[in-house]
Design a protein around this motif. Structure first.
Motif, PDB file in Angstrom:
ATOM      1  N   ASN A 142      -2.274 -14.255  -2.761  1.00  0.00           N
ATOM      2  CA  ASN A 142      -2.907 -12.954  -2.984  1.00  0.00           C
ATOM      3  C   ASN A 142      -1.962 -11.757  -2.860  1.00  0.00           C
ATOM      4  O   ASN A 142      -2.301 -10.662  -3.296  1.00  0.00           O
ATOM      5  N   LYS A 143      -0.784 -11.954  -2.276  1.00  0.00           N
ATOM      6  CA  LYS A 143       0.143 -10.828  -2.156  1.00  0.00           C
ATOM      7  C   LYS A 143       0.656 -10.384  -3.528  1.00  0.00           C
ATOM      8  O   LYS A 143       1.091  -9.239  -3.692  1.00  0.00           O
ATOM      9  N   GLU A 144       0.608 -11.283  -4.511  1.00  0.00           N
ATOM     10  CA  GLU A 144       1.062 -10.899  -5.858  1.00  0.00           C
ATOM     11  C   GLU A 144       0.206  -9.781  -6.446  1.00  0.00           C
ATOM     12  O   GLU A 144       0.633  -9.067  -7.361  1.00  0.00           O
ATOM     13  N   LEU A 145      -1.012  -9.586  -5.903  1.00  0.00           N
ATOM     14  CA  LEU A 145      -1.895  -8.546  -6.404  1.00  0.00           C
ATOM     15  C   LEU A 145      -1.410  -7.154  -6.040  1.00  0.00           C
ATOM     16  O   LEU A 145      -1.936  -6.158  -6.549  1.00  0.00           O
TER      17      LEU A 145
ATOM     18  N   MET B  17      -6.529  -2.111  -3.549  1.00  0.00           N
ATOM     19  CA  MET B  17      -5.523  -1.477  -4.398  1.00  0.00           C
ATOM     20  C   MET B  17      -6.068  -0.247  -5.137  1.00  0.00           C
ATOM     21  O   MET B  17      -5.446   0.831  -5.092  1.00  0.00           O
ATOM     22  N   PRO B  18      -7.212  -0.323  -5.813  1.00  0.00           N
ATOM     23  CA  PRO B  18      -7.718   0.896  -6.456  1.00  0.00           C
ATOM     24  C   PRO B  18      -8.136   1.962  -5.459  1.00  0.00           C
ATOM     25  O   PRO B  18      -8.016   3.158  -5.734  1.00  0.00           O
TER      26      PRO B  18
ATOM     27  N   SER C  72      -0.585   8.930  -2.334  1.00  0.00           N
ATOM     28  CA  SER C  72       0.609   8.936  -3.178  1.00  0.00           C
ATOM     29  C   SER C  72       1.398   7.645  -3.036  1.00  0.00           C
ATOM     30  O   SER C  72       2.479   7.522  -3.617  1.00  0.00           O
ATOM     31  N   GLY C  73       0.867   6.703  -2.272  1.00  0.00           N
ATOM     32  CA  GLY C  73       1.549   5.431  -2.149  1.00  0.00           C
ATOM     33  C   GLY C  73       1.313   4.765  -0.820  1.00  0.00           C
ATOM     34  O   GLY C  73       0.535   5.233   0.016  1.00  0.00           O
TER      35      GLY C  73
END
Length: 459
Positions: A372-375, A339-340, A347-348
């Motif tokens: 883990n998808k909630e991350l 994610m980081p 941009s996404g």
């Protein structure tokens, strides 16, 4: 309460409209990589998922995608969908386009617009198309020169390396009549949907592949195909789209080989609104193995994938990503590192995929995030009216911070935040105020040129 909300909405709408043709914008975060922007000149961040219905075609095409998909995605904080459409459904016979299929696409776009989700229309193919038991390019546009094809049901991706499939790609890129047919198909789509408010962009072909030459390794072949065949194809498709649609973003993909940290061989696409749209997949994880932090795959991918957008000054949006088995021991670390990384240069992104079940699905049958998808559900700035200085989320502390220099007097005024489900407190400092906070979103109004800091804290 209703009247207050309506008044605030009217104020937001009025302030979004810039008084000049070009407003100030920021960057995506990577050095030298520009940001994606909206029609108001605001810096965009896209977070969302692919929407696919590969099982249904003909009269039942796209029936598995419903309004619920958009309602649920938006409720969890996502603002972006990559919608798969299939050329074989759109043009089942040469020159005969399905009006029913176009209406189905439009109905889906209407749902997206209702729930304020931006859509990328993706002309999807898997293993070229129906001639090889998959979806994508019509059988009438498939030419194999009689070369063999052997199915691999337990490893469908390896079917890309079958001689018949590789030759079919060569004909698509090189045969003049197929080039024209592909361009006509895209001209039709762009002409039909250019004015739809939900449409953000067009993706001319999913995961393009090609034909390896004798003695070539895969990386060398990929760079040649990207340089000599994909670059001219994207320029042709851009010309076709621009003949009817002057404004919508065009997303260009390299071959999937970039997933192994191989720099692309794509050249310049001569269009001012190009987005580089690689996919973020690792071969081992696609086969079901666990994430290996010691292999430094994320770091190597990031280093390689940023070379093209830095050179050609185009934004990046990752069109697909996400492992098959997201519950393995190291997958929590994978998401916390991925994610980081995605946030540093893109941009996404659109994860694979928003569906209700197992496998790659983001949520289960009850709509609850799978392990883990909630991350993937984090606070982020959907649209920033100014130049972004920094944006980061500390997942452990539950704190999101955004710093930006607000646009000048001729630019847009309102910045929009997306907040995942939960109790979030939003504060703005520096000649700015939280104009409104409602249903997982917040709107910040800043004085022209102000240095603004926004903080969102989970309660």
């Amino acid at each position: 309460m209703l009247r207050t909300t309506l008044v605030a909405s009217a104020v937001v709408a009025a302030l979004l409209t810039p008084t000049a043709a070009h407003a100030e914008t920021g960057r995506a975060g990577g050095d030298g990589i520009p940001a994606l922007t909206d029609e108001h000149g605001r810096t965009l961040t896209l977070r969302g998922w692919n929407l696919a219905d590969k099982a249904n075609s003909g009269g039942t095409a796209l029936s598995a995608i419903t309004e619920k998909h958009f309602r649920d995605m938006r409720a969890k904080g996502f603002n972006f969908a990559r919608l798969l459409v299939f050329w074989d459904d759109l043009e089942p016979r040469p020159g005969q386009y399905s009006q029913a299929y176009l209406r189905k696409i439009e109905r889906i776009l209407d749902w997206a617009g209702k729930h304020d989700v931006k859509v990328l229309i993706d002309a999807h193919q898997d293993v070229f198309g129906p001639a090889f038991g998959h979806r994508g390019i019509p059988e009438w546009a498939t030419r194999t020169d009689g070369l063999p094809f052997t199915p691999h049901p337990d490893d469908w991706f390896s079917e890309y390396f079958e001689p018949a499939v590789q030759r079919a790609f060569t004909h698509l890129y090189e045969d003049e009549d197929l080039r024209l047919a592909q361009a006509r198909m895209w001209r039709l789509l762009a002409d039909r949907f250019e004015d739809h408010p939900a449409v953000l962009g067009y993706d001319p072909i999913n995961e393009p592949m090609g034909e390896l030459r004798e003695g070539e390794d895969l990386a060398t072949a990929a760079r040649r195909i990207e340089r000599d065949q994909l670059t001219p194809m994207y320029n042709r498709m851009a010309d076709a789209i621009r003949s009817v649609d002057p404004d919508t973003w065009i997303f260009v993909e390299p071959t999937p080989i970039v997933g192994e940290g191989v720099p692309t061989g794509l050249g310049r696409i001569d269009d001012p609104k190009i987005v580089y749209a690689p996919h973020f997949y690792n071969a081992g994880m696609e086969a079901g193995t666990d994430y290996d932090p010691a292999a430094r795959w994320i770091e190597n991918y990031e280093q390689a994938v940023t070379l093209y957008p830095k050179e050609y000054k185009v934004p990046v949006v990752v069109g697909e990503w996400g492992p098959l088995n997201n519950s393995l021991p190291n997958m929590n670390r994978f998401y916390r590192e991925a994610m980081p990384s995605l946030g540093r240069y893109s941009s996404g992104w659109a994860g694979w995929e928003w569906c209700y079940g197992g496998g790659y699905c983001a949520v289960d049958s009850a709509g609850v995030f799978r392990t883990n998808k909630e991350l993937t559900a984090e606070p982020y700035a959907e649209a920033v009216a100014g130049t972004v200085r920094s944006a980061a989320y500390d997942a452990a502390a539950g704190v999101y911070g955004l710093s930006y220099d607000a646009a000048g007097r001729r630019g847009p005024r309102v910045t929009e935040l997306s907040l995942p489900p939960g109790d979030w407190r939003v504060k703005a400092r520096g000649a700015a105020l939280v104009l409104r906070k409602d249903r997982g979103r917040a709107w910040i109004l800043a004085a022209p040129g102000a240095r603004v800091t926004v903080t969102a804290t989970r309660g």
